[in-house]
Design a protein around this motif. Structure first.
Motif, PDB file in Angstrom:
ATOM      1  N   SER A  51       0.938  -1.130  -0.051  1.00 25.10           N
ATOM      2  CA  SER A  51      -0.183  -0.105  -0.027  1.00 25.10           C
ATOM      3  C   SER A  51       0.897   1.429   0.108  1.00 25.10           C
ATOM      4  O   SER A  51       1.889   1.278   0.613  1.00 25.10           O
ATOM      5  N   VAL A  52       0.341   2.159  -0.532  1.00 22.91           N
ATOM      6  CA  VAL A  52       1.165   3.533  -0.564  1.00 22.91           C
ATOM      7  C   VAL A  52       1.038   4.497   0.344  1.00 22.91           C
ATOM      8  O   VAL A  52       1.887   5.219   0.652  1.00 22.91           O
ATOM      9  N   ASN A  53       0.063   4.416   1.195  1.00 25.64           N
ATOM     10  CA  ASN A  53      -0.142   5.168   2.319  1.00 25.64           C
ATOM     11  C   ASN A  53       0.014   4.622   3.747  1.00 25.64           C
ATOM     12  O   ASN A  53      -0.571   4.715   4.537  1.00 25.64           O
ATOM     13  N   LEU A  54       0.796   3.640   3.870  1.00 32.54           N
ATOM     14  CA  LEU A  54       1.259   2.911   5.178  1.00 32.54           C
ATOM     15  C   LEU A  54       1.865   3.858   6.202  1.00 32.54           C
ATOM     16  O   LEU A  54       2.456   5.019   5.755  1.00 32.54           O
ATOM     17  N   LEU A  55       1.649   3.214   7.228  1.00 32.67           N
ATOM     18  CA  LEU A  55       2.082   4.519   8.648  1.00 32.67           C
ATOM     19  C   LEU A  55       3.710   4.495   8.680  1.00 32.67           C
ATOM     20  O   LEU A  55       4.307   3.429   8.346  1.00 32.67           O
ATOM     21  N   LYS A  56       4.256   5.759   8.579  1.00 38.70           N
ATOM     22  CA  LYS A  56       5.746   5.873   8.764  1.00 38.70           C
ATOM     23  C   LYS A  56       6.125   6.271  10.180  1.00 38.70           C
ATOM     24  O   LYS A  56       5.242   7.035  10.935  1.00 38.70           O
ATOM     25  N   SER A  57       7.165   5.666  10.689  1.00 35.49           N
ATOM     26  CA  SER A  57       7.735   5.859  12.185  1.00 35.49           C
ATOM     27  C   SER A  57       8.902   6.672  11.739  1.00 35.49           C
ATOM     28  O   SER A  57       9.720   6.373  11.060  1.00 35.49           O
ATOM     29  N   HIS A  58       9.194   7.608  12.506  1.00 36.07           N
ATOM     30  CA  HIS A  58      10.314   8.697  12.372  1.00 36.07           C
ATOM     31  C   HIS A  58      11.412   8.406  13.639  1.00 36.07           C
ATOM     32  O   HIS A  58      10.837   8.503  14.885  1.00 36.07           O
ATOM     33  N   PHE A  59      12.550   8.344  13.168  1.00 38.47           N
ATOM     34  CA  PHE A  59      13.635   8.498  14.579  1.00 38.47           C
ATOM     35  C   PHE A  59      14.639   9.274  14.108  1.00 38.47           C
ATOM     36  O   PHE A  59      15.146   9.314  12.931  1.00 38.47           O
ATOM     37  N   LEU A  60      15.353   9.921  14.886  1.00 44.18           N
ATOM     38  CA  LEU A  60      16.544  10.891  14.946  1.00 44.18           C
ATOM     39  C   LEU A  60      17.726  10.143  15.799  1.00 44.18           C
ATOM     40  O   LEU A  60      17.723   9.956  16.946  1.00 44.18           O
ATOM     41  N   LEU A  61      18.648   9.735  15.008  1.00 45.41           N
ATOM     42  CA  LEU A  61      19.840   9.152  15.483  1.00 45.41           C
ATOM     43  C   LEU A  61      21.038  10.302  15.546  1.00 45.41           C
ATOM     44  O   LEU A  61      21.375  10.839  14.578  1.00 45.41           O
ATOM     45  N   ASP A  62      21.542  10.545  16.647  1.00 40.10           N
ATOM     46  CA  ASP A  62      22.726  11.532  16.691  1.00 40.10           C
ATOM     47  C   ASP A  62      24.077  10.765  17.398  1.00 40.10           C
ATOM     48  O   ASP A  62      23.707   9.944  18.361  1.00 40.10           O
ATOM     49  N   SER A  63      25.052  11.031  16.832  1.00 43.59           N
ATOM     50  CA  SER A  63      26.298  10.479  17.017  1.00 43.59           C
ATOM     51  C   SER A  63      26.796  10.964  18.662  1.00 43.59           C
ATOM     52  O   SER A  63      27.537  10.030  19.346  1.00 43.59           O
ATOM     53  N   LYS A  64      26.125  11.809  19.185  1.00 51.86           N
ATOM     54  CA  LYS A  64      26.448  12.404  20.750  1.00 51.86           C
ATOM     55  C   LYS A  64      25.682  11.201  21.710  1.00 51.86           C
ATOM     56  O   LYS A  64      26.038  11.313  22.846  1.00 51.86           O
ATOM     57  N   THR A  65      24.786  10.500  21.236  1.00 54.15           N
ATOM     58  CA  THR A  65      23.984   9.743  22.265  1.00 54.15           C
ATOM     59  C   THR A  65      24.171   8.409  22.345  1.00 54.15           C
ATOM     60  O   THR A  65      23.840   7.370  23.188  1.00 54.15           O
ATOM     61  N   MET A  66      24.967   7.857  21.085  1.00 57.84           N
ATOM     62  CA  MET A  66      25.270   6.312  20.964  1.00 57.84           C
ATOM     63  C   MET A  66      23.795   5.714  20.868  1.00 57.84           C
ATOM     64  O   MET A  66      23.773   4.312  21.309  1.00 57.84           O
ATOM     65  N   ASP A  67      22.637   6.128  20.522  1.00 61.26           N
ATOM     66  CA  ASP A  67      21.469   5.606  20.633  1.00 61.26           C
ATOM     67  C   ASP A  67      21.601   4.637  19.381  1.00 61.26           C
ATOM     68  O   ASP A  67      22.113   4.856  18.227  1.00 61.26           O
TER      69      ASP A  67
END
Length: 140
Positions: free
Chosen positions: A79-95
């Motif tokens: 499907s073209v309208n699937l739910l999107k999940s957004h994440f921010l990864l930053d080198s300062k946190t080591m997540d």
């Protein structure tokens, strides 16, 4: 989707010797391959690529990245309208972002010269499990 993406939080400790970054909750058991990605600039979005079987882990080792994930409902014609999940990864946190099987991702550098480390639980030629969709495919 049975397993959801998980952000494994990192941390750091600073004292008179300097700074130590760590992620004590990440279990690297099963990792078979690693590689890095550096996008050409901050406007370029690398996507959509994913895996039905392979599991991956993302870690910003320099700079920061916006990672968008979509759980795929049908690998031949999603499907073209699937739910999107957004994440921010930053080198300062080591997540570390754990991306379970069944997801496609898009990757955008937030800062110039950012570098993303990717880990996988399969070697390059071990399985045929790479799916790619045009960057505009999931834009409603």
């Amino acid at each position: 989707m049975d397993i959801l993406p998980q952000l494994i939080k990192g941390n750091s400790h600073t004292d008179d010797r300097g700074t130590l970054q760590f992620n004590n909750d990440f279990n690297a058991l099963g990792i078979k391959r690693m590689y890095t990605i550096q996008n050409r600039d901050t406007t370029f979005i690398r996507g959509w690529q994913g895996h039905k079987i392979e599991q991956r882990w993302f870690l910003a080792v320099q700079g920061s990245f916006k990672i968008t994930l979509i759980a795929i409902d049908d690998w031949l014609a999603p499907s073209v309208n699937l739910l999107k999940s957004h994440f921010l990864l930053d080198s300062k946190t080591m997540d570390i972002l754990n991306v379970p099987p069944g997801y496609v991702s898009s990757i955008q550098s937030v800062e110039v010269d950012s570098k993303l480390l990717l880990l996988s639980d399969y070697t390059l030629a071990e399985i045929e499990d790479e799916y790619r969709f045009n960057i505009n495919y999931f834009t409603p």
